[in-house]
Design an enzyme around this catalytic site. Structure first.
Site, short mmCIF file in Angstrom:
data_model
loop_
_atom_site.label_atom_id
_atom_site.label_comp_id
_atom_site.label_asym_id
_atom_site.label_seq_id
_atom_site.Cartn_x
_atom_site.Cartn_y
_atom_site.Cartn_z
CD GLU A 99 -27.64 19.92 25.81
OE1 GLU A 99 -26.54 20.22 25.35
OE2 GLU A 99 -27.84 18.91 26.54
CG ASP A 101 -26.33 22.00 22.79
OD1 ASP A 101 -26.80 22.30 23.88
OD2 ASP A 101 -26.05 20.83 22.46
CD GLU A 103 -21.84 21.67 22.25
OE1 GLU A 103 -21.38 21.11 23.26
OE2 GLU A 103 -22.28 21.05 21.25
#
Length: 280
Positions: A99, A101, A103
């Site tokens: 993953e 990210d 955010e």
């Protein structure tokens, strides 16, 4: 033309070839169906959140390396506790997932908003870096990008690199180059992490548009992973961080970084210290 300008020209040519994905045909809502609105032409999508639900969506296709751009406008001010995301993740989110990210963490004012980045490889994360926004992310759309190659992942904000993670020859340093990933978006909350939401300000919303991708589409053939990477330019596979990009990352760290796992003694290990030493 010197070597630097040649690579810069190739980079600009590459990024000009991004293909627009359609939110109606290329993206599926994963949860919060009633909290998603898409434009008729599929060029825009809005995720909403209230005390009953947030929302999430993902691409139908999986990718193995590529450039992924998304223009995002965040929640209006006083959105403490809200988390708006744009990220890559291998679909089989078990103990061994990969993953990368973006955010975006809301705050009581736009000055408190944060860009939170992380990388997870084989289920191992704790590689967070966090930044203040160099602009108000709620008044206009801004472009957030991943450039994921076999050598490195670069995070961009309005085409300015803010972070890089490189593949190293040390086998202890894991790099996401085996598992195809989908692109995800979501709007949710986590009181324990980002604070209590003032639901009087609900519904909250996150706006997405201009979802552009130039990537290797991957598919699974039993236990094997195949892709159409042979059709992309060879340059794409040997691309390395340019000197001006490295300088910009260092400058963004100096001016806007608020947290770096490399400086957190609770998270630094022998392995992570090698990662940190090889990434600006």
């Amino acid at each position: 033309m010197n070597l630097f300008m040649s690579f810069l020209l190739l980079f600009l040519l590459y990024t000009d070839k991004l293909a627009a994905l359609n939110f109606n045909t290329d993206v599926t809502i994963t949860w919060g169906q009633s909290h998603v609105a898409k434009s008729r032409n599929g060029k825009e999508m809005e995720l909403k959140m209230d005390q009953y639900s947030g929302a999430s969506a993902q691409t139908n296709a999986e990718f193995l390396f590529g450039r992924f751009d998304m223009r995002v406008k965040l929640n209006s001010p006083d959105s403490t506790g809200t988390i708006t995301t744009f990220y890559l993740q291998s679909p089989n989110a078990d103990l061994w997932w990969d993953e990368a990210d973006f955010e975006f963490i809301g705050g009581s004012s736009t000055a408190d908003y944060k860009i939170h980045t992380n990388l997870i490889t084989n289920g191992i994360g704790n590689r967070e870096q966090e930044f203040r926004f160099p602009f108000d992310p709620t008044t206009n759309y801004h472009t957030y990008s991943f450039f994921w190659t076999p050598q490195q992942i670069i995070w961009y904000v309005d085409d300015i690199p803010i972070r890089v993670y490189r593949k190293l020859s040390d086998s202890r340093i894991l790099y996401p180059d085996q598992k195809p990933m989908k692109v995800y978006t979501s709007l949710w909350n986590d009181t324990a992490w980002t604070g209590r939401v003032n639901w009087k300000n609900a519904p909250f919303s996150a706006h997405y548009r201009n979802f552009d991708v130039n990537a290797c589409v991957a598919w699974r053939d039993g236990s094997n992973v195949k892709s159409n990477c042979k059709i992309v330019p060879r340059f794409w596979f040997i691309y390395k961080l340019l000197p001006w990009e490295r300088d910009m990352i260092i400058r963004m760290r100096e001016q806007y970084m608020t947290y770096d796992y490399c400086n957190d003694q609770k998270k630094v290990t022998n392995v992570s210290s090698i990662e940190c030493a090889n990434n600006p």
